[in-house]
Write a protein that holds these residues in place. Structure first.
Motif, PDB file in Angstrom:
ATOM      1  N   GLN A  16      49.827  35.902  35.375  1.00 58.15           N
ATOM      2  CA  GLN A  16      49.956  36.107  33.933  1.00 58.15           C
ATOM      3  C   GLN A  16      48.608  36.098  33.224  1.00 58.15           C
ATOM      4  OE1 GLN A  16      52.658  33.042  32.704  1.00 58.15           O
ATOM      5  NE2 GLN A  16      54.474  34.176  33.337  1.00 58.15           N
ATOM      6  N   ASN A  17      47.557  35.696  33.912  1.00 55.52           N
ATOM      7  CA  ASN A  17      46.231  35.621  33.320  1.00 55.52           C
ATOM      8  C   ASN A  17      45.699  37.045  33.091  1.00 55.52           C
ATOM      9  OD1 ASN A  17      43.520  35.285  32.735  1.00 55.52           O
ATOM     10  ND2 ASN A  17      43.216  33.664  34.245  1.00 55.52           N
ATOM     11  N   PRO A  18      45.326  37.399  31.838  1.00 57.17           N
ATOM     12  CA  PRO A  18      44.836  38.758  31.558  1.00 57.17           C
ATOM     13  C   PRO A  18      43.574  39.124  32.334  1.00 57.17           C
ATOM     14  CG  PRO A  18      45.316  37.599  29.510  1.00 57.17           C
ATOM     15  CD  PRO A  18      45.451  36.611  30.625  1.00 57.17           C
ATOM     16  N   GLU A  19      42.696  38.175  32.588  1.00 57.28           N
ATOM     17  CA  GLU A  19      41.479  38.463  33.350  1.00 57.28           C
ATOM     18  C   GLU A  19      41.820  38.852  34.791  1.00 57.28           C
ATOM     19  OE1 GLU A  19      39.042  35.022  33.029  1.00 57.28           O
ATOM     20  OE2 GLU A  19      38.724  35.261  30.878  1.00 57.28           O
ATOM     21  N   VAL A  20      42.771  38.144  35.365  1.00 54.78           N
ATOM     22  CA  VAL A  20      43.197  38.447  36.732  1.00 54.78           C
ATOM     23  C   VAL A  20      43.888  39.809  36.766  1.00 54.78           C
ATOM     24  CG1 VAL A  20      44.738  37.720  38.600  1.00 54.78           C
ATOM     25  CG2 VAL A  20      43.387  36.017  37.370  1.00 54.78           C
ATOM     26  N   GLN A  21      44.698  40.102  35.761  1.00 51.24           N
ATOM     27  CA  GLN A  21      45.366  41.393  35.694  1.00 51.24           C
ATOM     28  C   GLN A  21      44.348  42.534  35.604  1.00 51.24           C
ATOM     29  OE1 GLN A  21      48.015  41.073  32.356  1.00 51.24           O
ATOM     30  NE2 GLN A  21      49.554  39.931  33.512  1.00 51.24           N
ATOM     31  N   GLN A  22      43.307  42.340  34.777  1.00 56.94           N
ATOM     32  CA  GLN A  22      42.280  43.373  34.630  1.00 56.94           C
ATOM     33  C   GLN A  22      41.523  43.577  35.931  1.00 56.94           C
ATOM     34  OE1 GLN A  22      41.796  45.399  31.969  1.00 56.94           O
ATOM     35  NE2 GLN A  22      40.401  46.469  33.326  1.00 56.94           N
ATOM     36  N   LYS A  23      41.195  42.486  36.606  1.00 56.32           N
ATOM     37  CA  LYS A  23      40.480  42.572  37.879  1.00 56.32           C
ATOM     38  C   LYS A  23      41.343  43.303  38.916  1.00 56.32           C
ATOM     39  CE  LYS A  23      37.173  41.334  40.749  1.00 56.32           C
ATOM     40  NZ  LYS A  23      35.841  41.850  40.710  1.00 56.32           N
ATOM     41  N   ALA A  24      42.624  43.001  38.948  1.00 54.69           N
ATOM     42  CA  ALA A  24      43.529  43.669  39.886  1.00 54.69           C
ATOM     43  C   ALA A  24      43.634  45.160  39.573  1.00 54.69           C
ATOM     44  CB  ALA A  24      44.906  43.025  39.847  1.00 54.69           C
ATOM     45  N   ALA A  25      43.684  45.517  38.302  1.00 54.46           N
ATOM     46  CA  ALA A  25      43.753  46.926  37.914  1.00 54.46           C
ATOM     47  C   ALA A  25      42.464  47.654  38.308  1.00 54.46           C
ATOM     48  CB  ALA A  25      43.994  47.050  36.415  1.00 54.46           C
ATOM     49  N   ASP A  26      41.319  47.004  38.107  1.00 51.79           N
ATOM     50  CA  ASP A  26      40.046  47.611  38.497  1.00 51.79           C
ATOM     51  C   ASP A  26      39.975  47.831  40.003  1.00 51.79           C
ATOM     52  OD1 ASP A  26      39.312  47.559  35.851  1.00 51.79           O
ATOM     53  OD2 ASP A  26      38.035  45.770  36.043  1.00 51.79           O
TER      54      ASP A  26
END
Length: 79
Positions: A16-26
């Motif tokens: 649920q962490n937005p930073e982790v989500q962004q890293k995964a998307a990258d």
């Protein structure tokens, strides 16, 4: 049982962490860019192999011959 539940809850919170989500998307975008040419080439090769196998054996009249021909053309030889 308790350890499993704690592990799953921690995984949910991390996801649920937005930073982790962004890293995964990258990371997913990078992988897609790197693998796209290989996937397109593989698809093209499989299409050509199926077309050639269909020219050799009619898939409706001789499905086993078609499958064998396709396997011979599309897959690398077994060692």
């Amino acid at each position: 049982m308790i350890v499993r539940r704690l592990f799953l809850e921690a995984a949910r919170r991390i996801a649920q962490n937005p930073e982790v989500q962004q890293k995964a998307a990258d990371m997913a975008a990078d992988v897609y860019v790197k693998t796209r040419p290989k996937l397109e080439n593989a698809g093209r090769h499989l299409s050509e192999s199926a077309r050639d196998a269909a020219a050799e054996h009619d898939p409706l009249k001789d499905p086993l011959g078609f499958a064998k021909s396709l396997k011979k053309r599309a897959l690398p030889p077994e060692s």
